[in-house]
Design an enzyme around this catalytic site. Structure first.
Site, PDB file in Angstrom:
ATOM      1  N   LYS A  22       0.830  -1.213   0.000  1.00 51.71           N
ATOM      2  CA  LYS A  22       0.000   0.000   0.000  1.00 51.71           C
ATOM      3  C   LYS A  22       0.860   1.258   0.000  1.00 51.71           C
ATOM      4  CE  LYS A  22      -1.563   1.736   3.914  1.00 51.71           C
ATOM      5  NZ  LYS A  22      -1.546   3.143   4.302  1.00 51.71           N
ATOM      6  N   ASN A  23       1.838   1.314   0.911  1.00 53.56           N
ATOM      7  CA  ASN A  23       2.591   2.554   1.071  1.00 53.56           C
ATOM      8  C   ASN A  23       3.424   2.887  -0.156  1.00 53.56           C
ATOM      9  OD1 ASN A  23       1.490   3.008   3.523  1.00 53.56           O
ATOM     10  ND2 ASN A  23       3.345   2.577   4.724  1.00 53.56           N
ATOM     11  N   CYS A 122      -3.599  13.264  12.732  1.00 55.07           N
ATOM     12  CA  CYS A 122      -4.310  12.004  12.564  1.00 55.07           C
ATOM     13  C   CYS A 122      -4.227  11.254  13.880  1.00 55.07           C
ATOM     14  CB  CYS A 122      -3.753  11.190  11.405  1.00 55.07           C
ATOM     15  SG  CYS A 122      -2.205  10.406  11.760  1.00 55.07           S
ATOM     16  N   ARG A 127       1.749  14.767  13.046  1.00 54.33           N
ATOM     17  CA  ARG A 127       2.240  14.490  11.702  1.00 54.33           C
ATOM     18  C   ARG A 127       2.316  15.731  10.807  1.00 54.33           C
ATOM     19  NH1 ARG A 127      -0.026   8.765   9.595  1.00 54.33           N
ATOM     20  NH2 ARG A 127       1.847   8.858   8.339  1.00 54.33           N
ATOM     21  N   ASP A 312       5.261   0.575  11.899  1.00 51.22           N
ATOM     22  CA  ASP A 312       4.012  -0.010  11.405  1.00 51.22           C
ATOM     23  C   ASP A 312       3.812  -1.459  11.857  1.00 51.22           C
ATOM     24  OD1 ASP A 312       3.340   2.338  10.213  1.00 51.22           O
ATOM     25  OD2 ASP A 312       3.772   1.717   8.163  1.00 51.22           O
ATOM     26  N   ARG A 404      -8.465  -0.326   4.946  1.00 51.99           N
ATOM     27  CA  ARG A 404      -7.564   0.659   4.323  1.00 51.99           C
ATOM     28  C   ARG A 404      -6.245   0.000   3.915  1.00 51.99           C
ATOM     29  NH1 ARG A 404      -6.268   5.617   7.659  1.00 51.99           N
ATOM     30  NH2 ARG A 404      -5.043   5.852   5.784  1.00 51.99           N
TER      31      ARG A 404
END
Ligand code: UD1
Length: 423
Positions: A22-23, A122, A127, A312, A404
């Site tokens: 995803k990233n 967030c 951030r 993560d 997500r």
């Protein structure tokens, strides 16, 4: 609203295919804005975030349509920005997904102007995007902040420059790369992030005609070109997804081949998994994780930029060591508010104390299933990891966070014998 129900205590046995990252995919999608030709991305993970980014890109492309083509059920997405129809990304779009902010650099590089909303905070912290903006300013952009928007202009185009980051930022490094490939002259990025996603972006941009050297190291050199062309590129495997399933297999016990996982992307995790008593084996087509029943050994970790332990995977690792035979200390050094999974894990019987940026996890013999709430993407999947190992039923609420970032999560786990269902 969907919920996931897990009946814990089943070992995981089988093969889990690792999806595209995803990233990385999100930054490659932003790169599509840099060329008028077609960029074809393969191995695209079909996730709420990558689909959402397509919707955002479609608002920026040719107003007559046809900029983005990604049929449902496929992993090949086609992007063609023969025209940029708009250089505006609204608060609504950027608020929903921070990575949307990455369209700023490409729009500025290609069109000489852009108006993109500031992302705001967030769940895991403030951030800020100050490093992104400093990098664009170094490249000659005039930046103004008005009513929550970044208004950036480069009427005479961007110019190569030396960009020295005061600390490592993945997003700012990627943003500097996206903006400088079309700048005039040479750009040197110092103290660049070294994450595998940076290499993926560099390889995709190179396939599009960019001139980049040093990606994966701390200094990246980019010689600007006047135009980029189309390319076909396959997104790298998702190391965070792979690491999550590695931790799930270690937590629940069993033997799982993570098909497509790259061991070199997971070395810090594999090392701590071995310290905890799991077996890891690097095979031709992936990485195998196995652990016999019984409690893991405790291990201390500290999150760090790559090649250190990834932030993560911190929440999932905590889910795993909740039942270790002793205390583990988990220090989070990347984000200031990334322990939101702690109260939820405690609802399952975990013994965790937070002091500042450290969590002391005293292993308990067993976690017990409970209704829990997902708060962000990685926190929510840590509850799945814990639920797979726990006795009884865990009900994870707010699973839209999982959607997500995890493609076909229930299907992949069920195929390995887990009792997981969406209700
Ligand atoms: C990316 C990943 C995210 C991962 C993180 C760290 C994506 C879409 N997200 O996020 O999953 O957890 O890398 O590996 O790729 N910072 C500033 N100013 C800036 C930029 C960052 O102060 O301009 C701070 C952040 O608040 C954070 C630290 O720097 O404390 C590192 O953040 P960064 O590496 O930029 O993370 P992201 O790129 O946002």
């Amino acid at each position: 609203m969907d919920r996931i129900i897990i009946k814990g205590g089943q070992p995981l046995l089988g093969t889990i295919p690792v999806s595209g990252a995803k990233n990385s995919a999100l930054k490659l999608q932003a790169a599509a804005l840099l060329t008028a030709d077609e960029l074809v991305l393969g191995n695209m993970p079909s996730l709420a975030d990558t689909r959402f980014f397509c919707d955002l890109l479609a608002t920026l492309g040719n107003p007559d349509g046809g900029s983005v083509d990604w049929p449902a059920g496929t992993s090949v997405a086609r992007f063609r920005f023969d025209r940029i129809g708009s250089t505006f990304a609204s608060y609504d779009l950027v608020r929903k997904m921070r990575a949307s902010f990455n369209v700023l650099g490409p729009l500025l590089a290609r069109e000489g102007e852009a108006r993109v909303s500031l992302p705001g905070g967030c769940a895991i912290g403030a951030r800020p995007v100050d490093l992104h903006l400093k990098a664009l300013e170094a490249l000659g952009a005039e930046i103004a902040l008005e009513d929550g928007y970044v208004i950036a202009r480069a009427p005479r185009g961007l110019k190569g420059a030396e960009i020295i980051f005061p600390f490592v930022s993945v997003g700012a490094t990627e943003h500097a790369m996206l903006a400088s490939v079309l700048a005039e002259g040479e750009t040197i990025i110092e103290n660049a992030a070294r994450e595998p996603e940076i290499i993926d972006l560099a390889e995709c941009l190179t396939a599009m005609g960019a001139r980049i050297s040093g990606a994966g190291g701390t200094t990246i050199r980019i010689t600007g070109v006047s135009r980029l062309h189309g390319a076909h590129f396959a997104v790298m495997p998702d190391r965070i997804e792979a690491g999550t399933y590695a931790l799930a297999a270690a937590a629940a016990g069993g033997d799982v081949l993570l098909h497509g996982a790259r061991a070199g992307h997971l070395s810090s995790l594999l090392q701590v998994l071995r310290q905890s008593g799991a077996r890891t084996n690097i095979e031709a087509d992936g990485v195998r994780i196995a652990r016999e029943p019984g409690r893991p050994r405790p291990v201390d970790i500290e999150t760090r930029p790559f090649p250190g332990f990834p932030t993560d995977l911190q929440a999932q690792f905590m889910g795993y060591v909740c039942t270790a035979e002793g205390a583990s200390i988990i220090r989070e050094t990347i984000f200031e508010n990334r322990f939101m999974h702690v109260p939820e894990l405690m609802r399952m019987g975990a013994d965790i104390h937070i002091r500042g940026n450290e969590a002391v996890v005293r292993g308990v013999p067993l976690l017990r299933g409970a209704p829990v709430m997902a708060t962000d993407l990685r926190a929510s999947v840590s509850l799945v990891v814990a639920g797979l190992a726990a006795q009884g039923e865990t009900l994870v609420n707010r699973v839209y966070h999982l959607d997500r970032g995890f493609e076909r999560l229930e299907e992949k786990l069920t195929a390995c014998g887990a009792k997981v269902a969406r209700i």
